[in-house]
Design a protein around this motif. Structure first.
Motif, PDB file in Angstrom:
ATOM      1  N   ARG A 511       0.833  -1.206   0.000  1.00 20.78           N
ATOM      2  CA  ARG A 511       0.000   0.000   0.000  1.00 20.78           C
ATOM      3  C   ARG A 511       0.870   1.260   0.000  1.00 20.78           C
ATOM      4  N   LEU A 512       1.987   1.212   0.715  1.00 23.13           N
ATOM      5  CA  LEU A 512       2.889   2.369   0.744  1.00 23.13           C
ATOM      6  C   LEU A 512       3.559   2.563  -0.617  1.00 23.13           C
ATOM      7  N   LEU A 513       3.982   1.478  -1.241  1.00 25.30           N
ATOM      8  CA  LEU A 513       4.607   1.582  -2.565  1.00 25.30           C
ATOM      9  C   LEU A 513       3.608   2.087  -3.602  1.00 25.30           C
ATOM     10  N   LYS A 514       2.353   1.677  -3.486  1.00 25.75           N
ATOM     11  CA  LYS A 514       1.309   2.159  -4.408  1.00 25.75           C
ATOM     12  C   LYS A 514       1.104   3.661  -4.259  1.00 25.75           C
ATOM     13  N   SER A 515       1.159   4.137  -2.999  1.00 22.21           N
ATOM     14  CA  SER A 515       0.986   5.590  -2.799  1.00 22.21           C
ATOM     15  C   SER A 515       2.140   6.361  -3.420  1.00 22.21           C
ATOM     16  N   ILE A 516       3.332   5.760  -3.436  1.00 14.72           N
ATOM     17  CA  ILE A 516       4.491   6.399  -4.071  1.00 14.72           C
ATOM     18  C   ILE A 516       4.320   6.395  -5.592  1.00 14.72           C
ATOM     19  N   ILE A 517       3.884   5.258  -6.135  1.00 14.16           N
ATOM     20  CA  ILE A 517       3.698   5.128  -7.590  1.00 14.16           C
ATOM     21  C   ILE A 517       2.656   6.114  -8.101  1.00 14.16           C
ATOM     22  N   THR A 518       1.535   6.233  -7.376  1.00 14.23           N
ATOM     23  CA  THR A 518       0.408   7.054  -7.829  1.00 14.23           C
ATOM     24  C   THR A 518       0.456   8.477  -7.289  1.00 14.23           C
ATOM     25  N   ASN A 519       1.482   8.749  -6.467  1.00 14.56           N
ATOM     26  CA  ASN A 519       1.647  10.085  -5.887  1.00 14.56           C
ATOM     27  C   ASN A 519       0.393  10.521  -5.128  1.00 14.56           C
ATOM     28  N   THR A 520      -0.130   9.609  -4.314  1.00 18.40           N
ATOM     29  CA  THR A 520      -1.311   9.881  -3.492  1.00 18.40           C
ATOM     30  C   THR A 520      -0.934   9.799  -2.016  1.00 18.40           C
ATOM     31  N   SER A 521      -1.845  10.204  -1.152  1.00 18.28           N
ATOM     32  CA  SER A 521      -1.564  10.183   0.292  1.00 18.28           C
ATOM     33  C   SER A 521      -1.376   8.746   0.768  1.00 18.28           C
ATOM     34  N   HIS A 522      -0.462   8.573   1.689  1.00 16.62           N
ATOM     35  CA  HIS A 522      -0.164   7.224   2.182  1.00 16.62           C
ATOM     36  C   HIS A 522      -0.731   7.044   3.578  1.00 16.62           C
ATOM     37  N   LEU A 523      -0.957   5.792   3.950  1.00 17.97           N
ATOM     38  CA  LEU A 523      -1.468   5.498   5.288  1.00 17.97           C
ATOM     39  C   LEU A 523      -0.384   5.786   6.321  1.00 17.97           C
ATOM     40  N   SER A 524      -0.823   6.101   7.531  1.00 12.58           N
ATOM     41  CA  SER A 524       0.132   6.351   8.622  1.00 12.58           C
ATOM     42  C   SER A 524       0.334   5.058   9.408  1.00 12.58           C
ATOM     43  N   LEU A 525       1.528   4.894   9.939  1.00  7.46           N
ATOM     44  CA  LEU A 525       1.856   3.688  10.700  1.00  7.46           C
ATOM     45  C   LEU A 525       2.175   4.041  12.145  1.00  7.46           C
ATOM     46  N   LYS A 526       1.665   3.206  13.045  1.00  5.42           N
ATOM     47  CA  LYS A 526       1.992   3.350  14.462  1.00  5.42           C
ATOM     48  C   LYS A 526       2.692   2.089  14.941  1.00  5.42           C
ATOM     49  N   ARG A 527       3.381   2.229  16.045  1.00  4.34           N
ATOM     50  CA  ARG A 527       4.180   1.111  16.561  1.00  4.34           C
ATOM     51  C   ARG A 527       3.335  -0.100  16.925  1.00  4.34           C
ATOM     52  N   ASP A 528       2.050   0.106  17.238  1.00  5.88           N
ATOM     53  CA  ASP A 528       1.216  -1.028  17.631  1.00  5.88           C
ATOM     54  C   ASP A 528       1.066  -2.046  16.506  1.00  5.88           C
ATOM     55  N   VAL A 529       1.193  -1.582  15.239  1.00  9.28           N
ATOM     56  CA  VAL A 529       1.136  -2.513  14.103  1.00  9.28           C
ATOM     57  C   VAL A 529       2.325  -3.460  14.152  1.00  9.28           C
ATOM     58  N   VAL A 530       3.515  -2.912  14.414  1.00 10.03           N
ATOM     59  CA  VAL A 530       4.729  -3.717  14.510  1.00 10.03           C
ATOM     60  C   VAL A 530       4.634  -4.698  15.673  1.00 10.03           C
ATOM     61  N   ILE A 531       4.111  -4.232  16.802  1.00 11.02           N
ATOM     62  CA  ILE A 531       3.970  -5.102  17.977  1.00 11.02           C
ATOM     63  C   ILE A 531       3.036  -6.257  17.666  1.00 11.02           C
ATOM     64  N   LYS A 532       1.930  -5.960  16.975  1.00 12.81           N
ATOM     65  CA  LYS A 532       0.959  -6.997  16.640  1.00 12.81           C
ATOM     66  C   LYS A 532       1.566  -8.040  15.696  1.00 12.81           C
ATOM     67  N   ILE A 533       2.260  -7.579  14.668  1.00 16.30           N
ATOM     68  CA  ILE A 533       2.902  -8.501  13.718  1.00 16.30           C
ATOM     69  C   ILE A 533       3.946  -9.353  14.426  1.00 16.30           C
ATOM     70  N   SER A 534       4.724  -8.735  15.304  1.00 11.68           N
ATOM     71  CA  SER A 534       5.759  -9.469  16.049  1.00 11.68           C
ATOM     72  C   SER A 534       5.145 -10.541  16.936  1.00 11.68           C
ATOM     73  N   ASN A 535       4.037 -10.214  17.600  1.00 16.95           N
ATOM     74  CA  ASN A 535       3.364 -11.192  18.462  1.00 16.95           C
ATOM     75  C   ASN A 535       2.811 -12.360  17.654  1.00 16.95           C
ATOM     76  N   CYS A 536       2.251 -12.052  16.478  1.00 15.41           N
ATOM     77  CA  CYS A 536       1.753 -13.123  15.602  1.00 15.41           C
ATOM     78  C   CYS A 536       2.887 -14.060  15.192  1.00 15.41           C
ATOM     79  N   LYS A 537       4.017 -13.473  14.824  1.00 19.00           N
ATOM     80  CA  LYS A 537       5.168 -14.278  14.408  1.00 19.00           C
ATOM     81  C   LYS A 537       5.671 -15.138  15.559  1.00 19.00           C
TER      82      LYS A 537
END
Length: 646
Positions: A511-537
Motif C-alpha cells: 500500500r505504501l509503494l502504491k501511494s508512491i507510484i500514484t503520488n497519493t496520500s499514504h497510510l500512517s503507521l503506528k508502533r502497535d502494528v509492529v507489535i501486533k505482527i511481532s506477536n503473531c510471528k
C-alpha cells in the motif's frame, strides 16, 4: 502466663520483622520442584504446604520468610493468574465431566461445567478448550473449569495440530467471509506486461504462487530484472473486514504437515495466485544490475501492471536440469534462456554479496514425511539447491530496492531489522575475540561496516567453536517502522514486500509503494502494528516448535530403538547437561550431567565458555560432533534422553 512475658514479646517482634509482604510474579522453575522465580535470576523456596497453590505463573501477594538465610515464600492472596483458558482432554466418570489439562504444571483432573448441548456431544478423550472459573487457593479445595468449545475428537488425525493452535489462540482454518465480492480495484492505470515471458519457480504442490520473474539484458550488457508480485491489496480495501482478519492473523501459518492461510483460498490460491496463462494484477519492480553485481539505483522503478506467467516450473526439475540430472528439460528455448540468465545473475550477485555484505554458512533443513494417516514415516535433511537460491537472490534484490524507495520517498514502512550483537554482552564478545587475536571495541560491534569485516575474519578462521560462541550473543531480528540496518544480511535497509499473500507486513508495504507510484496520500503507521505482527510471528513459531517436538517424540517412540547410535552436534552446555542436535534428522536430544559423571569423574562445566572439563582439560565443547546412544524417550516431558557412546 508466658503470653505477655516481655522477652517472649520481644522475640515475636524480632521474628515478624523478618517477614516481608510483597506483590510478585511467581513463576515455577522447571528444573527444581519446589523453587519458584520471583524476579529475574532470583529464586525462592516454597513451603511444602503451599506448592499446590502456585502451580502456574501468577501475581500473588506473598510473605517472604527468611529461614537460615534462605527465602521461603508463603502465598497469602492470589491477585491474578496467567492460566485463564487452557486446552485439555476429557474424562467422564460417574456422569461427571473432568478435564486433564495440557499444561506442564497442572496434572490433576479438574471438574467441568458446560452447556447441555456440549455435554451430550463430548466423549471421553476428546480435546476441548476451557476456562478456569475457580482457582485452587486457600479455602477453595479444588479447581473448577467451564468448557468453551470442542477442539478435536479423539479420532481426529489432526488433533495434535488443532490442540496446539488452540493453545496459542491461533486460527485453524482459512478465513471465510460471507457475501464478499472479490473485484479488483479498477482505479489504477496498470502497465500491460502480459507479453513478457514471466516464469514462476515453486514447489510442486504450491498453489499460492506470489512471485514471478522476467530477465533480459540491455545494450550496456546489464541484467534487467523484472520481479512481479501478486497484488492482494487490489482486492482488499484498507481497514475492511478482510483486511482486519489478515492483520489479526499476521502470517500464513506454516506448520509441519498443516498450513493455515492468512487470506481466503479464493484469493490466495486462485484470483491472486500467479498461475500460468492467467492474467493477474501485480506490483512490479524493474531494476538493472551490472555484470559486477551492483544494483543500479537510478534504474529502480516500481509500477502497477497486468502480467501473465508463461510457465510454472518446479524447484527440483530446474535444479536437476542445471546440474545435468534426470531427463526433464524446459518446454521451449525461451524458458531455457530465462533460467540461464537468472542463473548468471545469481552467480554475479552471490559474488557481490560475499564481498560487500554477509552470507552465512547454510544449514540443513529438515523435512517430515507423512503417511496418509498423518504419521511421520521419515525425516530427511535437505540442502537448498540452485533453483531455490536463484529465486531467493531475486527476492533479496527486490526487497533491497523496496527498502531504498520507501526510505527515500516517505521515510517509513515495515522494515526487517537486525541490530547485530546485543550491546549488553559487548564485554564478553570483546574478551572472546581477543583470545583469537581479533581486536574490536564497542563501536565496532555497533557499526555495520565493522561487523561485516569482523564476520569475514571469522569466516577465514573457520572455527566452529568460536562461531558458536559469538552467535550466542547475537540479537533477534525484529520489525520496525523506521529504517534501520539488517546486520544479519549485512545491508543498510531491508523491507519485504514479496509475499503479500502470506504476510500482512508485506501488504502494508504494498500500500505504501502504491501511494508512491500514484503520488497519493499514504497510510500512517503506528508502533502497535509492529507489535501486533511481532506477536503473531512469535506465537506461530511457538506453535511450530511444539508441533515439531511432538512429531519427533512420536517418531522416536515408534521408529527408534533404545541404544540406537546417532551423530550429533553439541549446541548448548548448561548445569543440567548438554543439548545435542542429531545431524541426520534434526531432533534435539538431552544428555543429563549425571550420565556424564557416571562415565567420567570430576567433571566441571563452564556455561560462559560452553565447555565441560575433566581434570582441567576440555572434554566436550559446543560445536563438537559426538556419537550418542538413545536411552529413553520421555513423551510427557517431550525429551529424548541420550548418552555419549564410546
Amino acid at each position: 502466663m508466658l503470653k505477655n512475658h516481655p522477652l517472649l514479646l520481644q522475640l515475636k517482634k524480632k521474628f515478624q520483622n523478618k517477614i516481608v509482604t510483597v506483590k510478585k510474579i511467581v513463576k515455577k522453575n522447571i528444573q527444581k520442584f519446589n523453587f519458584f522465580n520471583i524476579e529475574k535470576n532470583k529464586k525462592c523456596q516454597v513451603s511444602s504446604t503451599s506448592i499446590e497453590n502456585l502451580l502456574s505463573e501468577g501475581n500473588n501477594i506473598t510473605s517472604i520468610n527468611i529461614k537460615s538465610n534462605k527465602k521461603v515464600i508463603m502465598p497469602l492472596k492470589l491477585v491474578k493468574t496467567s492460566l485463564k483458558e487452557f486446552v485439555g482432554r476429557i474424562q467422564k466418570k460417574n456422569k461427571k465431566i473432568f478435564i486433564i489439562p495440557e499444561y506442564f504444571f497442572l496434572k490433576e483432573s479438574i471438574i467441568c461445567e458446560c452447556t447441555n448441548d456440549l455435554k451430550n456431544k463430548i466423549q471421553s478423550n476428546d480435546w476441548v478448550l476451557a476456562k478456569l472459573l475457580r482457582y485452587k487457593f486457600k479455602k477453595n479445595k479444588f479447581f473448577v473449569a467451564y468448557i468453551i468449545k470442542i477442539i478435536a475428537s479423539k479420532k481426529n488425525p489432526l488433533a495434535r495440530w488443532l490442540i496446539t493452535l488452540a493453545k496459542y489462540n491461533l486460527d485453524d482454518s482459512a478465513p471465510k467471509v460471507k457475501n464478499y465480492n472479490f473485484i479488483v480495484d479498477s482505479k489504477y492505470n496498470r502497465l500491460d506486461l502480459t507479453k513478457l515471458d514471466f516464469i514462476t519457480i515453486d514447489n510442486a504442490f504450491t498453489k499460492d504462487i506470489d512471485d514471478a520473474v522476467y530477465i533480459t539484458k540491455n545494450f550496456k550488457n546489464e541484467f534487467v530484472l523484472t520481479i512481479a508480485i501478486a497484488d492482494p491489496t487490489s482486492y482488499i480495501p484498507y481497514q475492511s473486514e478482510l483486511d482486519t482478519i489478515a492483520k489479526n492473523r499476521g502470517f500464513t501459518n506454516y506448520l509441519p504437515g498443516f498450513n493455515v492461510p492468512m487470506l481466503p483460498k479464493e484469493l490466495s490460491e486462485n484470483l491472486c495466485s500467479l498461475k500460468p496463462g492467467m492474467c493477474r494484477p501485480a506490483l512490479v519492480c524493474m531494476v538493472n544490475i551490472s555484470n559486477q553485481g551492483n544494483i543500479i539505483e537510478d534504474s529502480i522503478q516500481f509500477n502497477l501492471a497486468w502480467i501473465k506467467s508463461k510457465e510454472k516450473l518446479i524447484y527440483e526439475n530446474v535444479s536437476n536440469w542445471l546440474e545435468n540430472i534426470g531427463t526433464w528439460k524446459p518446454q521451449s528455448n525461451v524458458i531455457a534462456n530465462q533460467i540461464f540468465l537468472l542463473q548468471s545473475l545469481y552467480k554475479v550477485r552471490r559474488q557481490w554479496r560475499k564481498k560487500h555484505t554477509l552470507i552465512y554458512k547454510e544449514k540443513l533443513e529438515y523435512k517430515f514425511n507423512f503417511s496418509k494417516n498423518g504419521e511421520v514415516i521419515k525425516i530427511t535433511g535437505v540442502h537448498r539447491r540452485i533453483a531455490h537460491r536463484i529465486i531467493e537472490e531475486s527476492m533479496i534484490i527486490a526487497n533491497m530496492c523496496a527498502a531504498g524507495i520507501l526510505t527515500k520517498k516517505i521515510g517509513f514502512g515495515i522494515y526487517n531489522v537486525h541490530i547485530g550483537y546485543d550491546i549488553l554482552n559487548a564485554a564478553q564478545i570483546i574478551c572472546i575475540l581477543k583470545r583469537y587475536n581479533i581486536l574490536v571495541n564497542i563501536k565496532d560491534i555497533c557499526n555495520l561496516t565493522s561487523v561485516i569485516k569482523l564476520n569475514k575474519k571469522l569466516n577465514i578462521l573457520n572455527n566452529n567453536y568460536l562461531n558458536n560462541r559469538i552467535r550466542k550473543f547475537q540479537a533477534y531480528s525484529e520489525f520496525s517502522i523506521t529504517p534501520k540496518p539488517h546486520f544479519g544480511l549485512g545491508v543498510k535497509y531491508y523491507a519485504t514486500w514479496t509475499s503479500p499473500i502470506r504476510k500482512y507486513g508485506d501488504m502494508i508495504n504494498h500500500r505504501l509503494l502504491k501511494s508512491i507510484i500514484t503520488n497519493t496520500s499514504h497510510l500512517s503507521l503506528k508502533r502497535d502494528v509492529v507489535i501486533k505482527i511481532s506477536n503473531c510471528k512469535r506465537k506461530n513459531r511457538m506453535a511450530e516448535r511444539d508441533i515439531s517436538d511432538w512429531l519427533y517424540i512420536s517418531y522416536f517412540k515408534k521408529n527408534v530403538n533404545i541404544n540406537d547410535i546417532f551423530k550429533g552436534e553439541i549446541i548448548d552446555i548448561f548445569k543440567a547437561g548438554m543439548r545435542i542436535c542429531l545431524i541426520n534428522n534434526g531432533a534435539n536430544a538431552f544428555v543429563p550431567f549425571y550420565l556424564l559423571n557416571f562415565i567420567c569423574s570430576k567433571l566441571v562445566y563452564h556455561k560462559n565458555d560452553g565447555i565441560i572439563y575433566e581434570h582441567n582439560k576440555p572434554l566436550y565443547r559446543v560445536s563438537d560432533i559426538i556419537k550418542v546412544s538413545i536411552i529413553d524417550v520421555k513423551e510427557h516431558e517431550k525429551k529424548i534422553i541420550a548418552c555419549p557412546f564410546f
